[in-house]
Design a protein around this motif. Structure first.
Motif, PDB file in Angstrom:
ATOM      1  N   ILE A  23       0.863  -1.192   0.000  1.00 32.68           N
ATOM      2  CA  ILE A  23       0.000   0.000   0.000  1.00 32.68           C
ATOM      3  C   ILE A  23       0.895   1.235   0.000  1.00 32.68           C
ATOM      4  O   ILE A  23       1.805   1.342   0.835  1.00 32.68           O
ATOM      5  CB  ILE A  23      -0.920   0.079   1.233  1.00 32.68           C
ATOM      6  N   ILE A  24       0.629   2.157  -0.924  1.00 36.14           N
ATOM      7  CA  ILE A  24       1.220   3.490  -0.849  1.00 36.14           C
ATOM      8  C   ILE A  24       0.246   4.309  -0.004  1.00 36.14           C
ATOM      9  O   ILE A  24      -0.922   4.489  -0.354  1.00 36.14           O
ATOM     10  CB  ILE A  24       1.448   4.087  -2.254  1.00 36.14           C
TER      11      ILE A  24
ATOM     12  N   ALA B 182      -0.676  -5.574 -10.338  1.00 36.57           N
ATOM     13  CA  ALA B 182      -2.027  -5.054 -10.120  1.00 36.57           C
ATOM     14  C   ALA B 182      -1.888  -3.761  -9.333  1.00 36.57           C
ATOM     15  O   ALA B 182      -0.981  -3.637  -8.499  1.00 36.57           O
ATOM     16  CB  ALA B 182      -2.883  -6.041  -9.334  1.00 36.57           C
ATOM     17  N   SER B 183      -2.766  -2.797  -9.613  1.00 34.40           N
ATOM     18  CA  SER B 183      -2.679  -1.510  -8.928  1.00 34.40           C
ATOM     19  C   SER B 183      -4.013  -0.794  -9.010  1.00 34.40           C
ATOM     20  O   SER B 183      -4.644  -0.775 -10.069  1.00 34.40           O
ATOM     21  CB  SER B 183      -1.594  -0.653  -9.596  1.00 34.40           C
ATOM     22  N   LYS B 184      -4.453  -0.223  -7.907  1.00 34.66           N
ATOM     23  CA  LYS B 184      -5.620   0.680  -7.953  1.00 34.66           C
ATOM     24  C   LYS B 184      -5.565   1.684  -6.815  1.00 34.66           C
ATOM     25  O   LYS B 184      -5.059   1.383  -5.727  1.00 34.66           O
ATOM     26  CB  LYS B 184      -6.945  -0.081  -7.966  1.00 34.66           C
ATOM     27  N   ARG B 185      -6.099   2.878  -7.126  1.00 37.02           N
ATOM     28  CA  ARG B 185      -6.158   3.945  -6.136  1.00 37.02           C
ATOM     29  C   ARG B 185      -7.540   3.906  -5.511  1.00 37.02           C
ATOM     30  O   ARG B 185      -8.545   3.932  -6.228  1.00 37.02           O
ATOM     31  CB  ARG B 185      -5.910   5.271  -6.852  1.00 37.02           C
TER      32      ARG B 185
ATOM     33  N   PHE C 274      -5.564   7.536  10.209  1.00 27.76           N
ATOM     34  CA  PHE C 274      -4.571   7.919   9.202  1.00 27.76           C
ATOM     35  C   PHE C 274      -4.835   7.222   7.868  1.00 27.76           C
ATOM     36  O   PHE C 274      -4.825   7.857   6.800  1.00 27.76           O
ATOM     37  CB  PHE C 274      -3.161   7.594   9.714  1.00 27.76           C
ATOM     38  N   MET C 275      -5.090   5.920   7.916  1.00 27.91           N
ATOM     39  CA  MET C 275      -5.223   5.159   6.664  1.00 27.91           C
ATOM     40  C   MET C 275      -6.491   5.511   5.891  1.00 27.91           C
ATOM     41  O   MET C 275      -6.587   5.209   4.708  1.00 27.91           O
ATOM     42  CB  MET C 275      -5.170   3.652   6.959  1.00 27.91           C
ATOM     43  N   THR C 276      -7.459   6.164   6.587  1.00 28.37           N
ATOM     44  CA  THR C 276      -8.681   6.602   5.900  1.00 28.37           C
ATOM     45  C   THR C 276      -8.650   8.109   5.624  1.00 28.37           C
ATOM     46  O   THR C 276      -9.641   8.681   5.177  1.00 28.37           O
ATOM     47  CB  THR C 276      -9.934   6.268   6.742  1.00 28.37           C
ATOM     48  N   SER C 277      -7.525   8.768   5.873  1.00 27.24           N
ATOM     49  CA  SER C 277      -7.457  10.237   5.771  1.00 27.24           C
ATOM     50  C   SER C 277      -7.266  10.729   4.335  1.00 27.24           C
ATOM     51  O   SER C 277      -7.357  11.936   4.079  1.00 27.24           O
ATOM     52  CB  SER C 277      -6.306  10.768   6.640  1.00 27.24           C
ATOM     53  N   GLY C 278      -7.002   9.823   3.414  1.00 23.04           N
ATOM     54  CA  GLY C 278      -6.800  10.210   2.017  1.00 23.04           C
ATOM     55  C   GLY C 278      -6.684   8.966   1.176  1.00 23.04           C
ATOM     56  O   GLY C 278      -6.719   7.846   1.700  1.00 23.04           O
ATOM     57  N   PRO C 279      -6.532   9.146  -0.138  1.00 22.69           N
ATOM     58  CA  PRO C 279      -6.426   7.979  -1.015  1.00 22.69           C
ATOM     59  C   PRO C 279      -5.170   7.155  -0.745  1.00 22.69           C
ATOM     60  O   PRO C 279      -4.152   7.693  -0.276  1.00 22.69           O
ATOM     61  CB  PRO C 279      -6.366   8.574  -2.423  1.00 22.69           C
ATOM     62  N   VAL C 280      -5.270   5.874  -1.022  1.00 22.56           N
ATOM     63  CA  VAL C 280      -4.104   4.987  -0.988  1.00 22.56           C
ATOM     64  C   VAL C 280      -4.028   4.291  -2.348  1.00 22.56           C
ATOM     65  O   VAL C 280      -4.999   4.269  -3.091  1.00 22.56           O
ATOM     66  CB  VAL C 280      -4.207   3.916   0.135  1.00 22.56           C
ATOM     67  N   VAL C 281      -2.856   3.750  -2.650  1.00 30.90           N
ATOM     68  CA  VAL C 281      -2.716   2.928  -3.860  1.00 30.90           C
ATOM     69  C   VAL C 281      -2.351   1.522  -3.404  1.00 30.90           C
ATOM     70  O   VAL C 281      -1.307   1.325  -2.770  1.00 30.90           O
ATOM     71  CB  VAL C 281      -1.651   3.501  -4.820  1.00 30.90           C
TER      72      VAL C 281
ATOM     73  N   TYR D 106      -7.860  -9.682  -0.044  1.00 31.40           N
ATOM     74  CA  TYR D 106      -8.701  -8.672   0.611  1.00 31.40           C
ATOM     75  C   TYR D 106      -9.047  -7.555  -0.375  1.00 31.40           C
ATOM     76  O   TYR D 106     -10.113  -6.940  -0.274  1.00 31.40           O
ATOM     77  CB  TYR D 106      -7.942  -8.117   1.829  1.00 31.40           C
ATOM     78  N   PHE D 107      -8.168  -7.277  -1.318  1.00 29.33           N
ATOM     79  CA  PHE D 107      -8.364  -6.134  -2.218  1.00 29.33           C
ATOM     80  C   PHE D 107      -8.536  -6.477  -3.690  1.00 29.33           C
ATOM     81  O   PHE D 107      -9.049  -5.648  -4.448  1.00 29.33           O
ATOM     82  CB  PHE D 107      -7.178  -5.164  -2.096  1.00 29.33           C
ATOM     83  N   PHE D 108      -8.097  -7.647  -4.129  1.00 34.24           N
ATOM     84  CA  PHE D 108      -8.096  -7.924  -5.569  1.00 34.24           C
ATOM     85  C   PHE D 108      -8.795  -9.234  -5.909  1.00 34.24           C
ATOM     86  O   PHE D 108      -8.630 -10.234  -5.205  1.00 34.24           O
ATOM     87  CB  PHE D 108      -6.659  -7.992  -6.097  1.00 34.24           C
ATOM     88  N   LYS D 109      -9.527  -9.193  -7.032  1.00 38.68           N
ATOM     89  CA  LYS D 109     -10.053 -10.422  -7.630  1.00 38.68           C
ATOM     90  C   LYS D 109      -8.943 -11.002  -8.507  1.00 38.68           C
ATOM     91  O   LYS D 109      -8.134 -10.246  -9.062  1.00 38.68           O
ATOM     92  CB  LYS D 109     -11.262 -10.105  -8.519  1.00 38.68           C
TER      93      LYS D 109
END
Ligand code: RTP
Ligand code: MG
Length: 140
Positions: free
Chosen positions: A9-10, A36-39, A66-73, A131-134
């Motif tokens: 995670i970025i 794989a990558s998504k923002r 913090f982790m919900t304070s802005g976008p992540v990649v 948890y995040f990707f199909k």
């Protein structure tokens, strides 16, 4: 050494400073391929679920804020011994303890706003990727 996958995670401190490309370049230069990558903007539920192992730690609430304070990649990375390779280029959790040339030494703002997450074992990598990707979103 086997080619394996890890999950990255970025974090919001890095996306806020427009460092998605710079961090990704350091990952790629370390021999990892972004397959794989998504923002995304994490919901509270997603952040709490993702960090459930830390639920009893004193910093859990703050970490989820913090982790919900802005976008992540969120990314899946592939490479030889990917989990270790990624942990090595990330550097220590606290940037003050991180080696020169690591992502956290170069970019992290502090022990919490430390720019990147990386899975800490092959087993957790699989759980975190799922948890995040199909499967069809990952192109090796
Ligand atoms: P990560 O899981 O994000 O890759 O980082 P890590 O393994 O190096 O560190 P971990 O112990 O798993 O902690 C998860 C994240 O929680 C925040 N943290 N804050 N305030 C504090 O003392 C503290 N300690 C950890 C960091 O964002 C850390 O990456
Ligand atoms: Mg961790």
């Amino acid at each position: 050494m086997a080619v394996t996958r890890t999950f990255s995670i970025i974090k919001p401190d890095a996306t806020r400073r427009n460092l998605t490309g710079a961090v990704t370049k350091m990952l790629e230069d370390a021999g990892l391929r972004v397959v794989a990558s998504k923002r995304v903007r994490l919901s509270r539920e997603q952040a709490e679920g993702f960090y459930a192992v830390h639920k009893e730690r004193p910093f859990f609430g703050e970490l989820c804020d913090f982790m919900t304070s802005g976008p992540v990649v969120v990314q899946v990375l592939e490479g030889e011994d990917a989990v270790k390779r990624n942990r090595d280029v990330m550097g220590a959790t606290n940037p003050a303890d991180a080696d020169e040339g690591t992502i956290r030494k170069t970019y992290a703002e502090g022990i919490e706003a430390n720019s990147v997450h990386g899975s800490d074992s092959d087993e957790n990598a699989k759980i975190e990727i799922d948890y995040f990707f199909k499967p069809e979103e990952i192109v090796g």
